[in-house]
Design a protein around this motif. Structure first.
Motif, mmCIF file in Angstrom:
data_model
loop_
_atom_site.group_PDB
_atom_site.id
_atom_site.type_symbol
_atom_site.label_atom_id
_atom_site.label_comp_id
_atom_site.label_asym_id
_atom_site.label_seq_id
_atom_site.Cartn_x
_atom_site.Cartn_y
_atom_site.Cartn_z
ATOM 1 N N LYS A 74 0.831 -1.209 0.000
ATOM 2 C CA LYS A 74 0.000 0.000 0.000
ATOM 3 C C LYS A 74 0.869 1.263 0.000
ATOM 4 O O LYS A 74 0.537 2.253 -0.648
ATOM 5 N N ARG A 75 1.958 1.205 0.733
ATOM 6 C CA ARG A 75 2.868 2.356 0.738
ATOM 7 C C ARG A 75 3.492 2.541 -0.642
ATOM 8 O O ARG A 75 3.609 3.664 -1.150
ATOM 9 N N GLN A 76 3.858 1.420 -1.277
ATOM 10 C CA GLN A 76 4.468 1.526 -2.591
ATOM 11 C C GLN A 76 3.462 2.013 -3.643
ATOM 12 O O GLN A 76 3.815 2.750 -4.561
ATOM 13 N N TYR A 77 2.210 1.615 -3.470
ATOM 14 C CA TYR A 77 1.161 2.120 -4.366
ATOM 15 C C TYR A 77 1.100 3.645 -4.295
ATOM 16 O O TYR A 77 1.055 4.330 -5.328
ATOM 17 N N ILE A 78 1.113 4.188 -3.075
ATOM 18 C CA ILE A 78 1.042 5.638 -2.906
ATOM 19 C C ILE A 78 2.280 6.313 -3.489
ATOM 20 O O ILE A 78 2.194 7.394 -4.091
ATOM 21 N N GLU A 79 3.438 5.685 -3.346
ATOM 22 C CA GLU A 79 4.645 6.269 -3.933
ATOM 23 C C GLU A 79 4.523 6.337 -5.454
ATOM 24 O O GLU A 79 5.005 7.286 -6.082
ATOM 25 N N GLN A 80 3.850 5.326 -6.050
ATOM 26 C CA GLN A 80 3.654 5.385 -7.495
ATOM 27 C C GLN A 80 2.569 6.391 -7.877
ATOM 28 O O GLN A 80 2.616 6.975 -8.962
ATOM 29 N N VAL A 81 1.599 6.618 -6.985
ATOM 30 C CA VAL A 81 0.641 7.711 -7.191
ATOM 31 C C VAL A 81 1.400 9.040 -7.230
ATOM 32 O O VAL A 81 1.173 9.886 -8.107
ATOM 33 N N GLN A 82 2.305 9.216 -6.277
ATOM 34 C CA GLN A 82 3.058 10.475 -6.211
ATOM 35 C C GLN A 82 3.911 10.676 -7.466
ATOM 36 O O GLN A 82 4.004 11.789 -7.996
ATOM 37 N N PHE A 83 4.519 9.578 -7.949
ATOM 38 C CA PHE A 83 5.331 9.700 -9.156
ATOM 39 C C PHE A 83 4.455 9.962 -10.380
ATOM 40 O O PHE A 83 4.803 10.780 -11.245
ATOM 41 N N ALA A 84 3.297 9.302 -10.440
ATOM 42 C CA ALA A 84 2.358 9.556 -11.537
ATOM 43 C C ALA A 84 1.921 11.021 -11.522
ATOM 44 O O ALA A 84 1.810 11.668 -12.579
ATOM 45 N N ASN A 85 1.658 11.555 -10.324
ATOM 46 C CA ASN A 85 1.289 12.975 -10.210
ATOM 47 C C ASN A 85 2.385 13.877 -10.771
ATOM 48 O O ASN A 85 2.122 14.822 -11.532
ATOM 49 N N LYS A 86 3.606 13.591 -10.371
ATOM 50 C CA LYS A 86 4.756 14.406 -10.802
ATOM 51 C C LYS A 86 4.878 14.419 -12.324
ATOM 52 O O LYS A 86 5.019 15.477 -12.944
ATOM 53 N N LYS A 87 4.814 13.229 -12.944
ATOM 54 C CA LYS A 87 4.983 13.141 -14.398
ATOM 55 C C LYS A 87 3.772 13.732 -15.141
ATOM 56 O O LYS A 87 3.922 14.311 -16.220
ATOM 57 N N THR A 88 2.590 13.588 -14.545
ATOM 58 C CA THR A 88 1.384 14.137 -15.184
ATOM 59 C C THR A 88 1.422 15.655 -15.190
ATOM 60 O O THR A 88 1.058 16.291 -16.192
ATOM 61 N N ILE A 89 1.858 16.247 -14.108
ATOM 62 C CA ILE A 89 1.978 17.716 -14.042
ATOM 63 C C ILE A 89 2.967 18.215 -15.095
ATOM 64 O O ILE A 89 2.705 19.193 -15.808
ATOM 65 N N GLU A 90 4.107 17.531 -15.199
ATOM 66 C CA GLU A 90 5.093 17.915 -16.214
ATOM 67 C C GLU A 90 4.490 17.821 -17.614
ATOM 68 O O GLU A 90 4.712 18.691 -18.469
ATOM 69 N N MET A 91 3.718 16.751 -17.854
ATOM 70 C CA MET A 91 3.081 16.553 -19.156
ATOM 71 C C MET A 91 2.091 17.669 -19.459
ATOM 72 O O MET A 91 2.080 18.234 -20.568
ATOM 73 N N ILE A 92 1.229 17.997 -18.491
ATOM 74 C CA ILE A 92 0.211 19.043 -18.691
ATOM 75 C C ILE A 92 0.866 20.375 -19.010
ATOM 76 O O ILE A 92 0.448 21.086 -19.947
ATOM 77 N N GLU A 93 1.892 20.742 -18.248
ATOM 78 C CA GLU A 93 2.568 22.023 -18.473
ATOM 79 C C GLU A 93 3.119 22.102 -19.892
ATOM 80 O O GLU A 93 2.992 23.131 -20.575
ATOM 81 N N LYS A 94 3.691 21.010 -20.350
ATOM 82 C CA LYS A 94 4.305 21.008 -21.679
ATOM 83 C C LYS A 94 3.247 21.034 -22.782
ATOM 84 O O LYS A 94 3.392 21.738 -23.783
ATOM 85 N N ILE A 95 2.169 20.272 -22.594
ATOM 86 C CA ILE A 95 1.089 20.258 -23.598
ATOM 87 C C ILE A 95 0.510 21.652 -23.771
ATOM 88 O O ILE A 95 0.361 22.148 -24.897
ATOM 89 N N LEU A 96 0.160 22.312 -22.667
ATOM 90 C CA LEU A 96 -0.486 23.626 -22.742
ATOM 91 C C LEU A 96 0.479 24.699 -23.228
ATOM 92 O O LEU A 96 0.062 25.686 -23.842
ATOM 93 N N GLN A 97 1.756 24.504 -22.959
ATOM 94 C CA GLN A 97 2.751 25.446 -23.473
ATOM 95 C C GLN A 97 2.868 25.301 -24.993
ATOM 96 O O GLN A 97 2.985 26.296 -25.710
ATOM 97 N N ASN A 98 2.802 24.059 -25.486
ATOM 98 C CA ASN A 98 2.917 23.815 -26.927
ATOM 99 C C ASN A 98 1.651 24.197 -27.683
ATOM 100 O O ASN A 98 1.714 24.699 -28.808
ATOM 101 N N ASN A 99 0.502 23.925 -27.070
ATOM 102 C CA ASN A 99 -0.773 24.193 -27.755
ATOM 103 C C ASN A 99 -1.871 24.351 -26.714
ATOM 104 O O ASN A 99 -2.378 23.362 -26.188
ATOM 105 N N ALA A 100 -2.237 25.581 -26.454
ATOM 106 C CA ALA A 100 -3.270 25.838 -25.444
ATOM 107 C C ALA A 100 -4.633 25.314 -25.876
ATOM 108 O O ALA A 100 -5.504 25.060 -25.039
ATOM 109 N N ASN A 101 -4.818 25.135 -27.183
ATOM 110 C CA ASN A 101 -6.098 24.629 -27.701
ATOM 111 C C ASN A 101 -6.076 23.098 -27.686
ATOM 112 O O ASN A 101 -6.108 22.445 -28.732
ATOM 113 N N SER A 102 -5.993 22.545 -26.496
ATOM 114 C CA SER A 102 -5.907 21.086 -26.336
ATOM 115 C C SER A 102 -6.934 20.603 -25.328
ATOM 116 O O SER A 102 -7.174 21.262 -24.308
#
Length: 539
Positions: A415-443
């Protein structure tokens, strides 16, 4: 003529080759429905080739066919029994000493092999009696394996339609169950790129609090501040990826498969066969292609799919390898080489996950056409291979077990490792969103779990609590036009995701389906029990 030559001529030696086939048939019997019959061919050829080469090499060296055959049989038994012994002892400790570790078991098995080999070579016995006995035993083993396959096939083909669908399934056309796509777009319309990220087994905020005491509000607050609408009362419509994703990607419930295929059938082909299954050959992709979109996918799927035929481009390919044969994959993981196979698989999994997050944000640069980019990422779903910041983690349970939600009990705090992967998924998803909207706000950006967690879930005799845990999911959608976000409600479920998208941006006229949730499990992918009343109080 020598006494040895006379005696060995009396005995035909075949026990090493039957022993080699035995584990392949046993593993196949345990995976009927998930593994196609034709996948038996490759592993049988490989183990037989290995056994034949080893036998004739030893025969040339030792000049004694009986001893050579005995050594080959010993090697095969130790080779393929190792994984089962490891799983048996994995959580066993004696006064704090962890018995079931590779660092102890591999040397023990290696020592056993060396000692038995030395004894066999140095012995003055001809081993003709041993050959006779092992021939008989190997025949018994083979009969047991074939009987086991027969019993499972009997069980899975005894129902109405089962024999036909399990053994002789032919492609069926399900298009009449799906509505035709109507749309209206102008020639000069600035069509949005659409990004669809499935974070496998990502649970809803309240479920993360209930089962992990983890407050995920920092991530969801970030999403809301960016303009995402988070469905706070969202559920998956089905509890397994193999059911949930085809329903989402075809914008409809798939209960018709119970009638078309049979609710006792295990054959997954109607769902995940790469050329025509409802998972890869889906209505969402067809609709986007009809509107002139490029389809971009990522080879991150857990269902042994590689290039989706409808894709224009696929990125993040896994290394093509023998382990693409699912039966050989399981056979390798249960062998003495399983530890190294596991580490190789983990490396491959890390590579494609990181690749997907990196590449998906840049798909707008591929061409001038609008794009639909779809990535199904195995996070926070096991295997547990990432720490919260992307650190490489070695799972405390083999991938063979963590791949199956009904076998996840472990002493290493999953369960602890699951949460650590949630945290990593959050980190990578935020990076992805920032880059997508920077490249094309109409997304348009869609981020969803396909189902929730399954800690201590009883799949067959499920309780309301089991259903409540498994069906709560993250469901976040970003529309670039604020006025269109009014169509996004807190109670939307996955099956309506793309109905809303097509209605909002392409002037389609899809009916929004009533929210319904159904229970099933991996051995009965076409069994659908309505559990909506467990989840929606006024139903």
């Amino acid at each position: 003529m020598s006494e040895l030559s006379n005696k060995t001529k009396k005995n035909r030696i075949f026990h090493p080759f039957l022993v080699a086939i035995f584990p392949v048939l046993i593993i196949y019997s345990q995976n009927i429905g998930r593994v196609n019959f034709e996948e038996l061919v490759l592993p049988i050829i490989i183990v037989l080739t290995f056994s034949v080469i080893l036998y004739y090499t030893l025969k040339i060296i030792l000049k004694n066919p009986n001893k050579s055959a005995l050594i080959v049989t010993i090697i095969l038994i130790l080779l393929f029994s190792y994984g089962h012994m490891y799983y048996l002892l994995n959580d066993v400790s004696i006064e704090g000493f962890d018995v079931g570790r590779n660092r102890y078991l591999i040397p023990i098995f290696g020592l056993a092999l060396v000692l038995t080999t030395i004894f066999t070579i140095r012995s003055r016995r001809i081993f003709d009696n041993a050959t006779s006995i092992l021939n008989v035993i190997s025949i018994v083993f083979l009969i047991v394996a074939i009987t086991n396959v027969g019993l499972v096939l009997t069980e899975t083909t005894s129902c109405d339609k089962c024999a036909n669908q399990e053994l002789f399934y032919e492609r069926k056309d399900f298009s009449n169950y799906f509505e035709p796509h109507t749309f209206s777009i102008s020639e000069n319309q600035n069509l949005p790129d659409v990004y669809y990220l499935i974070l496998d087994e990502y649970a809803r905020n309240d479920a993360l609090l209930d089962y992990h005491q983890f407050d995920n509000s920092e991530f969801t607050n970030y999403l809301e501040n960016k303009g995402f609408h988070i469905a706070k009362d969202s559920f998956a419509n089905y509890p397994m990826s193999i059911q949930s994703i085809p329903a989402t990607m075809n914008m409809n419930y798939i209960n018709f498969l119970a009638d078309e295929i049979g609710n006792e059938v295990r054959n997954y082909k109607p769902l995940n066969e790469k050329d025509y299954g409802l998972y890869p050959n889906n209505m969402v992709i067809k609709n986007f292609k009809e509107m002139g979109y490029d389809i971009i996918t990522f080879n991150t799927f857990a269902l042994h799919l590689h290039d989706i035929p409808l894709s224009d481009q696929t990125f993040c390919h896994k290394t093509t390898f023998l382990l693409d044969n699912r039966l050989f994959d399981v056979l390798a993981r249960t062998s003495i080489f399983g530890y190294y196979v596991e580490r190789w698989n983990e490396g491959e999994a890390r590579q494609v996950i990181l690749c997907a997050f990196e590449k998906i944000a840049d798909v707008n640069k591929i061409s001038d056409k609008p794009k639909f980019a779809w990535a199904h990422v195995m996070l926070p779903h096991p295997p547990w291979i990432f720490g919260p910041n992307g650190e490489e983690i070695t799972p405390g349970k083999p991938l063979l077990i963590t791949d199956n939600p009904e076998f996840r009990d472990s002493g290493w705090e999953p369960k602890r490792q699951y949460i650590e992967q949630v945290q990593f998924a959050n980190k990578k998803t935020i990076e992805m969103i920032e880059k997508i909207l920077q490249n094309n706000a109409n997304s348009i950006i869609i981020i969803q779990g396909d189902h929730g967690t399954a800690w201590d879930v009883n799949w067959i005799e499920h309780s309301k609590e089991d259903v409540w845990q498994r069906m709560r999911i993250l469901n976040a959608i970003y529309f670039p036009d604020p006025d269109k976000r009014d169509q996004l409600t807190d109670d939307r479920t996955l099956v309506n995701t793309f109905r809303i998208v097509f209605n909002s941006y392409f002037d389609s006229n899809y009916e929004i389906l009533e929210n319904k949730m159904y229970w099933g499990w991996n051995k009965k992918p076409y069994y659908f029990e309505d559990v909506t009343n467990y989840l929606i109080s006024d139903t």
